[in-house]
Design a protein around this motif. Structure first.
Motif, PDB file in Angstrom:
ATOM      1  N   ASP A 119      16.934 -11.385 -51.825  1.00 48.64           N
ATOM      2  CA  ASP A 119      16.131 -10.821 -51.831  1.00 48.64           C
ATOM      3  C   ASP A 119      16.766  -9.625 -51.152  1.00 48.64           C
ATOM      4  OD1 ASP A 119      14.426 -12.690 -51.909  1.00 48.64           O
ATOM      5  OD2 ASP A 119      14.258 -13.291 -49.891  1.00 48.64           O
ATOM      6  N   VAL A 120      16.275  -8.505 -51.388  1.00 52.63           N
ATOM      7  CA  VAL A 120      16.743  -7.135 -50.400  1.00 52.63           C
ATOM      8  C   VAL A 120      16.076  -6.499 -49.949  1.00 52.63           C
ATOM      9  CG1 VAL A 120      18.153  -5.227 -50.939  1.00 52.63           C
ATOM     10  CG2 VAL A 120      18.338  -7.136 -52.963  1.00 52.63           C
ATOM     11  N   PHE A 121      16.317  -5.794 -48.538  1.00 60.43           N
ATOM     12  CA  PHE A 121      15.759  -4.919 -48.011  1.00 60.43           C
ATOM     13  C   PHE A 121      15.944  -3.752 -47.613  1.00 60.43           C
ATOM     14  CE2 PHE A 121      14.708  -9.435 -46.952  1.00 60.43           C
ATOM     15  CZ  PHE A 121      12.985  -9.339 -47.067  1.00 60.43           C
ATOM     16  N   HIS A 122      15.085  -2.565 -48.008  1.00 64.47           N
ATOM     17  CA  HIS A 122      15.495  -1.507 -47.647  1.00 64.47           C
ATOM     18  C   HIS A 122      15.497  -1.503 -46.223  1.00 64.47           C
ATOM     19  CE1 HIS A 122      17.148  -0.586 -51.900  1.00 64.47           C
ATOM     20  NE2 HIS A 122      16.149  -1.806 -52.563  1.00 64.47           N
ATOM     21  N   ASN A 123      16.428  -0.060 -45.685  1.00 61.91           N
ATOM     22  CA  ASN A 123      15.906   0.357 -44.734  1.00 61.91           C
ATOM     23  C   ASN A 123      15.079  -0.030 -43.307  1.00 61.91           C
ATOM     24  OD1 ASN A 123      15.623   3.454 -45.875  1.00 61.91           O
ATOM     25  ND2 ASN A 123      14.240   3.046 -46.736  1.00 61.91           N
ATOM     26  N   VAL A 124      16.280  -1.547 -42.773  1.00 65.26           N
ATOM     27  CA  VAL A 124      15.981  -2.037 -41.941  1.00 65.26           C
ATOM     28  C   VAL A 124      16.842  -1.414 -40.479  1.00 65.26           C
ATOM     29  CG1 VAL A 124      16.938  -4.285 -40.808  1.00 65.26           C
ATOM     30  CG2 VAL A 124      16.334  -4.147 -43.565  1.00 65.26           C
ATOM     31  N   ASN A 125      16.262  -1.288 -39.721  1.00 59.89           N
ATOM     32  CA  ASN A 125      16.595  -0.568 -38.380  1.00 59.89           C
ATOM     33  C   ASN A 125      17.155  -1.793 -37.646  1.00 59.89           C
ATOM     34  OD1 ASN A 125      14.875   1.422 -39.047  1.00 59.89           O
ATOM     35  ND2 ASN A 125      13.189   0.121 -38.030  1.00 59.89           N
ATOM     36  N   PHE A 126      18.767  -0.740 -37.083  1.00 60.68           N
ATOM     37  CA  PHE A 126      19.591  -1.897 -36.523  1.00 60.68           C
ATOM     38  C   PHE A 126      20.958  -1.069 -36.171  1.00 60.68           C
ATOM     39  CE2 PHE A 126      22.462  -0.362 -40.462  1.00 60.68           C
ATOM     40  CZ  PHE A 126      23.679  -0.447 -39.932  1.00 60.68           C
ATOM     41  N   GLY A 127      21.875  -1.899 -35.174  1.00 57.78           N
ATOM     42  CA  GLY A 127      23.190  -0.879 -34.287  1.00 57.78           C
ATOM     43  C   GLY A 127      23.962  -0.771 -35.525  1.00 57.78           C
ATOM     44  N   CYS A 128      24.478  -0.006 -35.864  1.00 57.40           N
ATOM     45  CA  CYS A 128      26.086   0.460 -36.245  1.00 57.40           C
ATOM     46  C   CYS A 128      26.850   0.928 -34.790  1.00 57.40           C
ATOM     47  CB  CYS A 128      25.740   1.379 -37.185  1.00 57.40           C
ATOM     48  SG  CYS A 128      27.500   1.769 -38.288  1.00 57.40           S
ATOM     49  N   GLY A 129      27.528  -0.688 -34.213  1.00 58.32           N
ATOM     50  CA  GLY A 129      28.152  -0.435 -32.879  1.00 58.32           C
ATOM     51  C   GLY A 129      29.699  -0.052 -33.512  1.00 58.32           C
ATOM     52  N   GLU A 130      30.242   1.219 -32.598  1.00 57.62           N
ATOM     53  CA  GLU A 130      31.610   1.576 -32.911  1.00 57.62           C
ATOM     54  C   GLU A 130      32.082   1.333 -31.063  1.00 57.62           C
ATOM     55  OE1 GLU A 130      31.618   5.215 -33.774  1.00 57.62           O
ATOM     56  OE2 GLU A 130      30.706   5.216 -35.353  1.00 57.62           O
ATOM     57  N   ASN A 131      31.521   0.611 -30.177  1.00 60.68           N
ATOM     58  CA  ASN A 131      32.084   0.701 -29.011  1.00 60.68           C
ATOM     59  C   ASN A 131      31.250  -0.787 -28.404  1.00 60.68           C
ATOM     60  OD1 ASN A 131      34.246   0.729 -27.031  1.00 60.68           O
ATOM     61  ND2 ASN A 131      32.118   2.429 -25.583  1.00 60.68           N
ATOM     62  N   ASN A 132      32.633  -2.391 -28.862  1.00 59.44           N
ATOM     63  CA  ASN A 132      32.064  -3.476 -28.674  1.00 59.44           C
ATOM     64  C   ASN A 132      32.890  -4.035 -28.031  1.00 59.44           C
ATOM     65  OD1 ASN A 132      30.108  -2.924 -31.036  1.00 59.44           O
ATOM     66  ND2 ASN A 132      31.845  -2.626 -31.625  1.00 59.44           N
ATOM     67  N   GLN A 133      32.109  -5.082 -27.276  1.00 54.86           N
ATOM     68  CA  GLN A 133      33.887  -5.908 -26.255  1.00 54.86           C
ATOM     69  C   GLN A 133      32.905  -7.066 -26.141  1.00 54.86           C
ATOM     70  OE1 GLN A 133      35.625  -4.594 -22.710  1.00 54.86           O
ATOM     71  NE2 GLN A 133      36.500  -3.014 -23.724  1.00 54.86           N
ATOM     72  N   GLY A 134      33.188  -8.602 -25.956  1.00 53.20           N
ATOM     73  CA  GLY A 134      32.835  -9.534 -25.547  1.00 53.20           C
ATOM     74  C   GLY A 134      33.577 -10.927 -26.011  1.00 53.20           C
ATOM     75  N   LEU A 135      32.790 -11.694 -26.324  1.00 55.16           N
ATOM     76  CA  LEU A 135      33.651 -13.499 -26.459  1.00 55.16           C
ATOM     77  C   LEU A 135      32.444 -13.321 -27.969  1.00 55.16           C
ATOM     78  CD1 LEU A 135      33.635 -15.303 -22.816  1.00 55.16           C
ATOM     79  CD2 LEU A 135      35.486 -13.841 -24.298  1.00 55.16           C
ATOM     80  N   PHE A 136      32.602 -13.057 -29.051  1.00 56.48           N
ATOM     81  CA  PHE A 136      31.916 -12.267 -29.980  1.00 56.48           C
ATOM     82  C   PHE A 136      32.784 -13.968 -30.974  1.00 56.48           C
ATOM     83  CE2 PHE A 136      30.135  -9.208 -28.804  1.00 56.48           C
ATOM     84  CZ  PHE A 136      29.180  -9.297 -28.232  1.00 56.48           C
TER      85      PHE A 136
END
Length: 478
Positions: free
Chosen positions: A241-258
């Motif tokens: 399944d392919v979905f075009h133009n999904v809104n998302f965050g492209c994070g260039e500054n990230n910190q945390g316990l991921f």
């Protein structure tokens, strides 16, 4: 006639005796109101093998749900393997709960809102939650497709992933897969600062700014983690399944316990969430099953074509104060060992409740938790009790025991949905000498109750956004 009556009486007495004895034997053996389990099954397997969920393997709109620290996880390389201990898990879980309670109890003033919008320092803020995020799925992003492991979270709306370049100072945390490079994707585009989607960031409690007419987002979590970058559109791929133009965050500054995950898949109720953005295909319906242990995978299935259980019992989604993201539930009762506890309904209705995939331990109103704890202790009086640990105060020592019997626990929700917690969802295991009841009490009567992910194990949990309801069925990972 007298002899006939005697015969009838004898038969009746034998029948009654058999019935009573059979019932007593069932109660004694744990078949009615108790789970009889092998003590060894409470602990993680030493095997490095992984058992895949057949549902996720056979349904095109299903993704394998993996416990991030188990043998099924792709995040276990030396590059990112930093598994939290139990104290970390419970500490971070409490931080998430505190943040949820703060968000749902505090009404921000105008000054607070202006401060959130204008401030650029990346301090922890009330209003967004993260916690530990035990469970991950793999999603394809971009063209060509870049497979990334994302924590999935029903308490968050915005989906985001780490992106190159990582800020001025290279502030990206270590992740397993290569960090997504938007410049190498032919389907990537930034969202304009004048877009209505950009404007809606602040209404959902996020930070908004502009850079050369591009929309900048910021999400700040209650445990000092954060992500900041460009709000963008991109192609998302879920199996075929392919979905075009999904809104998302492209994070260039990230910190945390991921702990190695590339970002987060938002499954909340808001307009930015992935179910909301794919509603034309999936009708805003998704379901999941969290595996019984890290040695197994569960599934996250979008739409209803994957086969919802015929035994699903639904409860209406209720409003959760001023939040449009959380899925609210109305708890109406708790049953322990087949006996409904005497808890006034107002105990639950005063605070309300939510279901949350990211909270580990279920939180109950203080009076409800005391009633549950008391009933549980009464049914566990044959076992050696121990001191509590962290937020868990009802613990036992199972050293030397081959099997144990624990009382069944069920939660009842509005609309007649009675949900029996799986045996793996009743106890939290530190080691054989410290096995605790996996529920905790809130600090205040008006703190929202939270149905956490330990208690959701092995259930098929169905989120029907179009129908405004949440459903539960047993044996959901099969």
């Amino acid at each position: 006639m007298k002899n006939l009556l005697n015969i009838i009486n004898i038969v009746l007495c034998v029948w009654l005796s058999f019935g009573c004895t059979d019932g007593a034997q069932k109660r004694k053996s744990g078949e009615v109101s108790f789970h009889r389990i092998h003590a060894s099954s409470l602990f993680p397997s030493s095997s490095s093998s992984c058992v895949l969920s057949p549902r996720a393997s056979n349904t095109k709109s299903s993704l394998h749900v993996v416990h991030r620290h188990g043998p099924c996880s792709s995040l276990n390389s030396k590059k990112t393997k930093t598994s939290p201990n139990h104290d970390d898990i419970l500490r971070l879980d409490q931080a998430r709960v505190n943040s949820i309670h703060s968000k749902l109890s505090k009404k921000p003033t105008a000054r607070d809102r202006v401060s959130q919008i204008q401030s650029t320092d990346l301090e922890a803020r009330d209003g967004n939650t993260l916690g530990l995020g035990n469970y991950i799925v793999t999603v394809g992003i971009g063209t060509p497709k870049h497979d990334l492991s994302l924590v999935f979270d029903t308490g968050s709306d915005l989906t985001w992933t780490q992106c190159q370049p990582c800020g001025r100072n290279g502030t990206c945390y270590p992740q397993e897969e290569p960090i997504f490079n938007p410049s190498s994707s032919t389907s990537y585009s930034n969202i304009s600062c004048s877009s209505r989607f950009c404007d809606s960031l602040t209404s959902q409690g996020h930070y908004k700014n502009c850079s050369a007419s591009n929309c900048i987002y910021g999400v700040f979590y209650g445990d000092s983690s954060f992500t900041e970058g460009f709000l963008a559109k991109e192609k998302f791929t879920l199996n075929s399944d392919v979905f075009h133009n999904v809104n998302f965050g492209c994070g260039e500054n990230n910190q945390g316990l991921f702990y190695g995950a590339a970002g987060l898949l938002g499954l909340g109720r808001g307009t930015f969430s992935f179910p909301s953005q794919t509603a034309m295909t999936y009708n805003n319906v998704f379901s999941y099953c969290l595996p019984s242990s890290p040695d197994y995978t569960g599934h996250l299935t979008f739409g209803s074509s994957g086969g919802l259980s015929t035994s699903v019992k639904y409860t209406p989604v209720s409003k959760v104060r001023d939040s449009a993201s959380f899925y609210g539930l109305d708890i109406v009762g708790i049953t322990v060992a087949g006996k409904e506890l005497e808890i006034p309904v107002t105990v639950f209705s005063t605070a309300g409740a939510i279901i949350d995939s990211g909270t580990v331990i279920t939180r109950l109103p203080p009076k409800a938790y005391v009633a549950l704890r008391t009933a549980f202790k009464e049914n566990m009086e044959n076992y050696t009790s121990t001191m509590g640990h962290s937020i868990l105060d009802t613990c036992y020592n199972f050293t030397g025991l081959e099997s144990v019997e624990i009382p069944k626990v069920s939660l009842s929700f509005r609309g007649g949905a009675d949900v029996e917690v799986d045996s793996k969802g009743i106890l939290y295991v530190f080691d054989v000498s410290e096995v605790c009841l996996a529920f905790a009490g809130n600090g205040n009567d008006d703190d929202v109750a939270i149905f956490g992910n330990v208690q959701q194990k092995t259930l098929q949990v169905v989120y029907d956004g179009a129908g405004g309801r949440v459903g539960f069925a047993p044996d959901g990972c099969m």
